[in-house]
Design an enzyme around this catalytic site. Structure first.
Site, PDB file in Angstrom:
ATOM      1  N   ASP A 169       0.850  -1.203   0.000  1.00 15.18           N
ATOM      2  CA  ASP A 169       0.000   0.000   0.000  1.00 15.18           C
ATOM      3  C   ASP A 169       0.881   1.248   0.000  1.00 15.18           C
ATOM      4  OD1 ASP A 169      -2.501  -1.639   0.533  1.00 15.18           O
ATOM      5  OD2 ASP A 169      -1.249  -2.170   2.231  1.00 15.18           O
ATOM      6  N   HIS A 197      -4.841  -3.391   6.248  1.00 21.61           N
ATOM      7  CA  HIS A 197      -4.657  -3.688   4.818  1.00 21.61           C
ATOM      8  C   HIS A 197      -6.022  -4.077   4.254  1.00 21.61           C
ATOM      9  CE1 HIS A 197      -3.081  -5.062   1.044  1.00 21.61           C
ATOM     10  NE2 HIS A 197      -3.625  -6.245   1.233  1.00 21.61           N
TER      11      HIS A 197
END
Ligand code: NAI
Length: 338
Positions: A169, A197
């Site tokens: 990410d 996440h």
């Protein structure tokens, strides 16, 4: 004394690296990067201890053959097994990639249930069989909560040696900004992706810098930041699946390599990285979940960056992701022993 003999005397001791889900698609990129020395260096011998479930053993044999055929100088041995006790024995690094994928119609909470037991069991086995200082990265989803389950089931291991992956990410966020500004990725620093996440993660540009100046000076359009940057990073995984028909694999493997390399050898100077680690009350995120924080790493330890000013919106977004993690924690509470 022959040259060969000298080399043998000074050769580093091989490090045992356990990888689960080794027959899967992330591992198909990851194992070759590790064996090539991208994670631990070109002079560090490694032994790969590869775990996958019984029906995947034939595929795993094929992966092992390909690893052998690459004749990587630092790859000393490849062990393949469906027994976690063999895979985790004396491992100093454990990369837990293996997990059941989300199948059609399956909700996030169904996924949590099917994978939770696996991570509880693997935590217990790591606790007994791995090296006491083993460093663990959980990648298999839901990664943050799986790592929390593992941590609770491995009481002999240092909780600070257990992390889950937010680096993909983090990298996605850097890449997006660099493309927007037509600048090299290396000029972007101090990115953060807070939280889980999942789609509640909060990619935060407010502390990021380009060439030492606040990145927001170069991005005056708040609308782009709030309504393009944030949702694009949050949904990147889904968009990759739509395009490729398969989830991110090479980029996930690359993020694993970066996460471990920085954790072990130190994060880049004048920068930080996002790691999901056990919360300790920093930034009002209560202790007891694995949460994406900005950290620096030195001598194999991480330190959460402290005292960054957080806006009201930022705080709200960070709490939203925390609340999701709390819900996930509640769902697996029967597996949290301590
Ligand atoms: P994949 O389905 O290609 O491979 C997963 C492998 O895990 C399969 O070979 C399967 O047999 C194995 N496996 C299942 N249960 C296992 C168990 N109990 N023990 C050992 N192996 C087991 O999946 P892929 O694409 O390699 O992804 C792996 C995981 O990583 C997924 O959960 C995915 O959602 C997650 N992921 C996480 C990311 C992150 O940033 N945290 C990024 C991308 C993927």
């Amino acid at each position: 004394m022959t040259a060969l003999f000298v080399q043998e005397i000074f050769m580093k001791v091989p490090i045992r690296i356990a990888v689960t889900g080794a027959a899967g698609q992330i591992s198909y990129s990851l194992l070759f990067r590790i064996a090539n020395g991208d994670m631990l260096g070109k002079d560090q011998p490694v032994i790969l201890q590869l775990l996958d479930i019984t029906p995947a053993q034939q595929t795993l044999r094929g992966v092992a053959m390909e690893l052998e055929d690459c004749v990587f100088p630092m790859l000393h041995q490849v062990i393949i097994t469906d027994d976690p006790k063999i895979a985790f024995r004396n491992a100093e690094i454990a990369l837990l990639v293996g997990a059941r994928p989300r199948s059609k119609g399956m909700e996030r909470y169904d996924l949590i249930k099917v994978n939770a037991e696996t991570f509880a069991e693997q935590g217990k086995i790591l606790n007994t069989y791995a090296a006491p200082h083993v460093k663990i990265l959980v990648v298999g989803n839901p990664a943050n909560t799986n790592a929390l389950i593992l941590l609770h089931n491995a009481p002999n291991l240092d909780p600070r040696n257990i992390s889950s992956m937010m680096r993909l990410d983090h990298n996605r966020a850097i890449g997006l900004v660099a493309r927007k500004l037509s600048q090299p990725v290396t000029s972007i620093r101090k990115m953060i992706v807070w939280g889980n996440h999942s789609s509640t993660q909060y990619p935060d540009l407010s502390h990021a810098e380009m060439d030492g100046r606040s990145i927001l000076e170069f991005l005056p359009d708040r609308n782009w930041v709030e309504n393009e940057f944030v949702p694009t990073v949050q949904s990147r995984g889904t968009v990759v699946i739509e395009a490729r028909g398969l989830s991110s694999a090479a980029s996930a493997a690359n993020a694993i390599v970066g996460h471990m390399r920085d954790w072990i050898f130190g994060s880049p100077p004048d920068d930080w990285v996002t790691m999901s680690v056990l919360s300790d009350g920093s930034y009002d995120i209560p202790a007891g979940v694995l949460y994406g924080f900005p950290v620096t790493c030195q001598n194999g330890n991480y330190r959460i960056i402290q005292n960054l000013p957080i806006s009201e919106t930022g705080h709200r977004n960070m709490m939203a992701s925390y609340l999701e993690l709390l819900k996930e924690k509640e769902q697996v509470k029967h597996l949290l022993q301590q």
